[in-house]
Design a protein around this motif. Structure first.
Motif, PDB file in Angstrom:
ATOM      1  N   THR A   2       3.181   1.860  -3.316  1.00 48.38           N
ATOM      2  CA  THR A   2       2.622   1.968  -4.674  1.00 48.38           C
ATOM      3  C   THR A   2       1.661   3.131  -4.861  1.00 48.38           C
ATOM      4  O   THR A   2       1.215   3.374  -5.988  1.00 48.38           O
ATOM      5  N   ARG A   3       1.347   3.870  -3.802  1.00 50.14           N
ATOM      6  CA  ARG A   3       0.322   4.901  -3.981  1.00 50.14           C
ATOM      7  C   ARG A   3       0.522   6.046  -2.995  1.00 50.14           C
ATOM      8  O   ARG A   3       1.262   5.945  -2.034  1.00 50.14           O
ATOM      9  N   GLU A   4      -0.163   7.141  -3.255  1.00 52.10           N
ATOM     10  CA  GLU A   4      -0.206   8.269  -2.332  1.00 52.10           C
ATOM     11  C   GLU A   4      -1.570   8.217  -1.636  1.00 52.10           C
ATOM     12  O   GLU A   4      -2.596   8.569  -2.222  1.00 52.10           O
ATOM     13  N   PRO A   5      -1.603   7.770  -0.376  1.00 51.82           N
ATOM     14  CA  PRO A   5      -2.889   7.488   0.267  1.00 51.82           C
ATOM     15  C   PRO A   5      -3.565   8.687   0.900  1.00 51.82           C
ATOM     16  O   PRO A   5      -4.713   8.581   1.323  1.00 51.82           O
TER      17      PRO A   5
ATOM     18  N   TYR B  98       0.821  -1.218   0.000  1.00 50.12           N
ATOM     19  CA  TYR B  98       0.000   0.000   0.000  1.00 50.12           C
ATOM     20  C   TYR B  98       0.853   1.264   0.000  1.00 50.12           C
ATOM     21  O   TYR B  98       0.638   2.175  -0.803  1.00 50.12           O
TER      22      TYR B  98
ATOM     23  N   ARG C  34     -10.311   2.246   2.859  1.00 51.43           N
ATOM     24  CA  ARG C  34     -10.132   2.439   1.426  1.00 51.43           C
ATOM     25  C   ARG C  34     -11.162   3.448   0.938  1.00 51.43           C
ATOM     26  O   ARG C  34     -12.352   3.299   1.191  1.00 51.43           O
TER      27      ARG C  34
ATOM     28  N   GLU D 180      -4.295  -2.564  -1.534  1.00 48.96           N
ATOM     29  CA  GLU D 180      -5.073  -1.427  -2.037  1.00 48.96           C
ATOM     30  C   GLU D 180      -5.840  -0.702  -0.930  1.00 48.96           C
ATOM     31  O   GLU D 180      -6.553   0.262  -1.208  1.00 48.96           O
TER      32      GLU D 180
ATOM     33  N   ARG E 126       8.939   6.289  -2.519  1.00 47.87           N
ATOM     34  CA  ARG E 126       7.866   7.008  -3.213  1.00 47.87           C
ATOM     35  C   ARG E 126       7.376   8.192  -2.374  1.00 47.87           C
ATOM     36  O   ARG E 126       7.234   9.317  -2.870  1.00 47.87           O
TER      37      ARG E 126
ATOM     38  N   GLY F 281      -7.264  10.432  -1.829  1.00 47.08           N
ATOM     39  CA  GLY F 281      -6.705   9.173  -1.379  1.00 47.08           C
ATOM     40  C   GLY F 281      -7.700   8.379  -0.557  1.00 47.08           C
ATOM     41  O   GLY F 281      -8.900   8.387  -0.814  1.00 47.08           O
TER      42      GLY F 281
END
Length: 362
Positions: free
Chosen positions: A38-41, A35, A257, A270, A120, A46
């Motif tokens: 791989t992403r900007e939460p 999590y 999420r 995710e 990241r 977000g």
């Protein structure tokens, strides 16, 4: 099925069920599909919004506290001012701006540090802080920080560090595992591993079958490393997170999420997987290193630091829409029905040093 979920199913088929802490670590930090890797939460686009993203007032008041703490321990220089688990860098940005106004000598003389394990997120933080005139260094662990007094802040840090869970099964407690059911779907099971009885809450003996306790050795290890550094070199720490002030029994593992809770096993990689922080356990570690601790709710801390007064100043020359937005931010950050009660604060100080809004050691 997410790519990480497919890999986890394959892993369980090959090696057997995973303890909850290993499952949580894969969900959050797997190099390819985790999590946080791989992403900007953060933010409205977000999966969740943190306190620094709600209002600049949060970072400003945290900076005021750090400045007071630095003054209370004798204004040491050189000094390191660090944030651990810094998200998008918004909190540090607000702190730098505030510290430069409070004391230019501190802002220009301190070594500012970001402690971040995700490459990241580190790149996002560098963009956020790109315009700051102050030098900021990035570190993966506290071990590489300069050996000098340390002022350190962690906001929503400990909740993302994996926990172990144990479930009451028969006369004892068994480690909670993630395995596969008859339909080859991820499911929770009671494993073979047991827990040291001294780690259980005092009322564990009366817990019903199926009850769950959470133990977080990785969290206490990190607090021990921070406390050891502060005990050796001096400094102060402030940690804000959602959790409880007294240990207890219950399952707090959760997945978030798109700003909504969902099944922890549904979309590994995710969704943000977290659990509530046991502040009593962290406080005990700090005390064990000869430090004083102060525990409170976030609402108590922010009100005591003057959030209402700061909101008044911000809104004095603003239009009605802006004043409404400021008022809403105060309620979200400090209100008892919002973050004010759910989020707790742990302040760590040298013995017999007091900083507003805390009086004496708890």
């Amino acid at each position: 099925m997410t790519r990480l979920k497919t890999r986890i199913v394959d892993l369980i088929e090959a090696l057997g069920p995973l303890p909850v802490n290993e499952y949580m670590a894969l969900c959050l930090f797997d190099p390819a599909d985790g999590y946080y890797t791989t992403r900007e939460p953060f933010g409205a686009a977000g999966d969740f919004v943190t306190a620094p993203e709600i209002s600049q007032m949060f970072g400003e008041l945290v900076a005021v506290w750090l400045y007071q703490a630095w003054a209370a321990i004798g204004r040491p220089m050189p000094v390191t001012a660090a944030e651990i688990g810094p998200g998008r860098g918004t909190l540090m940005k607000d702190m730098l701006r505030t510290l430069s106004r409070l004391d230019p000598d501190l802002a220009n003389g301190a070594a500012f540090a970001m402690i971040e394990t995700s490459p990241r997120l580190a790149e996002i933080q560098k963009r956020t802080l790109g315009a700051t005139p102050f030098t900021v260094q990035w570190h993966e662990t506290i071990e590489t920080l300069p050996h000098q007094p340390l002022l350190i802040v962690g906001n929503e840090l400990f909740d993302a560090i994996p926990i172990r869970q144990f479930v009451r099964a028969g006369t004892g407690w068994r480690e909670r595992m993630v395995g596969l059911d008859d339909d080859n779907a991820l499911s929770f099971f009671a494993g073979a591993g047991s827990v040291d009885a001294t780690l259980l809450p005092v009322d564990a003996a009366e817990a019903p079958q199926g009850a769950i306790v959470e133990v977080a050795p990785a969290r206490t290890a990190l607090m021990a490393a921070i406390a050891e550094r502060m005990a050796r070199n001096g400094g102060a720490g402030l940690f804000l997170d959602y959790g409880h002030l007294q240990p207890g029994i219950g399952d707090t593992l959760q997945a978030l999420r798109r700003h909504h809770h969902e099944d922890v096993l549904a979309n590994p990689g995710e969704a943000d997987v977290t659990s509530h922080v046991d502040f009593a356990a962290l406080a005990a570690v700090a005390r064990g290193h000869g430090l004083d601790v102060h525990l409170s709710t976030q609402g108590y801390f922010l009100l005591g630091m003057g959030i209402l007064e700061r909101a008044g100043r911000l809104g004095a020359d603003a239009g009605q829409a802006a004043r409404d937005e400021i008022s809403s931010a105060v309620e979200r950050l400090a209100g008892p029905q919002a973050m004010g009660e759910l989020f707790k604060v742990l302040a760590v100080m040298p013995r017999s040093v007091s900083v507003r809004p805390f009086a004496t050691a708890d």
